[in-house]
Design an enzyme around this catalytic site. Structure first.
Site, PDB file in Angstrom:
ATOM      1  CE  LYS A 105      82.712  -2.658   0.997  1.00 45.25           C
ATOM      2  NZ  LYS A 105      82.073  -2.529   2.317  1.00 45.25           N
ATOM      3  N   GLY A 217      83.242  13.369   7.375  1.00 41.33           N
ATOM      4  CA  GLY A 217      82.431  12.769   6.302  1.00 41.33           C
ATOM      5  C   GLY A 217      81.001  13.256   6.387  1.00 41.33           C
ATOM      6  CG  ASN A 220      74.118   6.371   3.391  1.00 42.69           C
ATOM      7  OD1 ASN A 220      73.041   6.906   3.661  1.00 42.69           O
ATOM      8  ND2 ASN A 220      74.317   5.079   3.543  1.00 42.69           N
ATOM      9  CB  ALA A 221      78.144   6.665   7.241  1.00 45.33           C
TER      10      ALA A 221
HETATM   11  N1  GLU Z   1      78.536  -1.201   2.572  1.00 46.48           N
HETATM   12  C1  GLU Z   1      78.032  -1.448   3.889  1.00 46.48           C
HETATM   13  C2  GLU Z   1      79.129  -1.972   4.799  1.00 46.48           C
HETATM   14  O1  GLU Z   1      80.296  -1.735   4.580  1.00 46.48           O
HETATM   15  C3  GLU Z   1      76.799  -2.326   3.863  1.00 46.48           C
HETATM   16  C4  GLU Z   1      77.019  -3.667   3.262  1.00 46.48           C
HETATM   17  C5  GLU Z   1      75.731  -4.446   3.044  1.00 46.48           C
HETATM   18  O2  GLU Z   1      74.681  -3.949   3.379  1.00 46.48           O
HETATM   19  O3  GLU Z   1      75.834  -5.542   2.499  1.00 46.48           O
HETATM   20  O4  GLU Z   1      78.862  -2.564   5.796  1.00 46.48           O
END
Ligand code: GLU
Length: 419
Positions: A105, A217, A220-221
């Site tokens: 991350k 929220g 995007n999600a």
């Molecule tokens: N940010 C998204 C997650 O937390 C997607 C991560 C990705 O696609 O690598 O799962």
């Protein structure tokens, strides 16, 4: 006081699962800490000509099963602890989905709302330049997350390609379609959650037609979850964003909400609803709650007030361990983040695979394969929970998901001789 430090929470969750599954001590010790943590300082020329520096992180938690994988967040309250926790959760997410990645991350401490487009571009490129030696299609593949977009992914891919001297489309996922993003990636996180919702509703014998849903929220999600849950027949009665939200017993209208958000900056200005606070959202009498914002939203302070039958963790880390226990004891099905929101990284995997093969799939193919993986993960989690129950041990769905994910990672480490 309840522990709210995200990385300590991630470690506590792992410890709990390790105990239940009798995880080997050395494997446990390896998995309690990230494999590698990179901290960078990014100088960015601002529009006023002055140079401002931003702190950035990339945590590569574990890569025993494949390149690290996970998004990059741009957030004013970003912290190394949060990024470490999110990187750990990515490791469990890719493992539970059984896709050939590890977990990582990234994060930058910045206020994206105060940056101009060109400042955002320079910051994005600066982040990649600072990390270029450590990331790449075979080592660590970033993606979007809170306040980062497909456009940002395109700039990052471009910067990396310039440094490499050739195009490297597969170094990052969540790209726009013009530069070989995948069909279906834009709403894949929410789409995966809908497959989980469909399966969970079957299990709970919950009729989705007319079921009342509250979503925290509208990013995007959350916004795609709103649209997709409505398509399943659900009635979305409450929604919030970071500034506040709105409630209406008759259900909210997506198009109007999107317009209000666009025009005024917040869904709380929706006419025809009652203004609510971000945390107030959890008190309403609804069937399903979808936290789709940030971590630590359902805590021991409000877990007792929740009336829903089902909590779908679309955000990363929205439920604290103490709240998790309360929900479990109260018979509320709380499905963990790294199952519910795995759709994003699963389609990221498809995108990476398509970039490498240079052969592109239709959206039907993408969604059908996503459905298969997510449904399979849901069923495995439920069956591990049941198998412990028959042995007389009651475990939460989160414990069950951890057991599956940690077991795969531990077995891969064993096979490679890491312990
Ligand atoms: N940010 C998204 C997650 O937390 C997607 C991560 C990705 O696609 O690598 O799962």
């Amino acid at each position: 006081m309840e522990e709210l430090d995200p990385f300590k929470i991630a470690q506590t969750q792992l410890d709990e699962a390790a105990e239940i599954m009798h995880l080997d001590e050395t494997a446990h010790a390896i998995l309690r800490e990230p494999m590698r943590t990179i901290i960078v300082n990014i100088p960015v020329k601002m529009d006023n000509g002055k140079v401002k520096t931003f702190a950035g992180f990339r945590v590569q938690y574990n890569d025993v099963r494949g390149p690290c994988k996970g998004g990059i967040r741009f957030h004013p309250q970003e912290s190394l602890s949060t990024v470490k926790a999110l990187a750990a959760w990515m490791t469990w997410k890719t493992s539970l989905a059984n896709i050939p990645f590890g977990g990582g991350k990234g994060g930058v401490i910045c206020d994206p709302k105060s940056l101009s487009e060109s400042e955002t571009e320079r910051l994005s490129r600066g982040y990649v330049r600072a990390l270029a030696k450590f990331i790449g299609p075979d080592t660590d593949v970033p993606a979007p997350d809170v306040y980062t977009t497909p456009q940002i992914m395109a700039w990052m891919m471009d910067e990396y390609s310039k440094l490499a001297g050739h195009n490297e489309f597969s170094m990052i996922t969540g790209k726009p379609m013009e530069v070989w993003g995948s069909e279906g990636r834009f709403n894949s996180t929410a789409m995966g959650a809908m497959y989980v919702l469909r399966e969970a509703a079957k299990k709970l014998k919950l009729q989705l037609k007319g079921a009342k849903v509250a979503i925290q929220g509208f990013g995007n999600a959350g916004s795609f979850a709103f649209e997709l849950a409505s398509q399943l027949g659900c009635k979305i009665v409450a929604i919030t964003d970071s500034l506040g939200g709105t409630y209406s017993d008759n259900g909210l209208d997506y198009k109007t909400l999107a317009e209000v958000k666009e025009k005024t900056g917040s869904v709380q200005n929706y006419e025809g609803g009652t203004k609510i606070t971000n945390k107030g959202l959890f008190d309403y009498d609804v069937d399903v709650i979808i936290p789709a914002a940030i971590e630590n939203q359902i805590t021991k302070e409000n877990a007792n007030k929740i009336k829903a039958k089902l909590v779908l963790e679309l955000a990363n880390g929205p439920v604290t361990p103490e709240a998790d226990k309360i929900l479990f004891e109260r018979g509320i099905l709380d499905l963990p983040d790294f199952l519910v929101n795995s759709g994003g990284v699963i389609v990221s995997y498809f995108e990476w695979a398509q970039n490498i093969e240079q052969y592109y799939w239709t959206s039907e193919e993408v969604y059908a394969r996503l459905d298969k993986i997510v449904t399979n993960s849901f069923n495995s989690v439920m069956s591990v929970q049941d198998s412990y129950k028959t042995k007389g041990t009651k475990i939460t769905p989160r414990d069950a998901a951890y057991i599956i994910a940690v077991d795969r990672v531990a077995k891969a480490m064993k096979a490679r001789g890491w312990y």
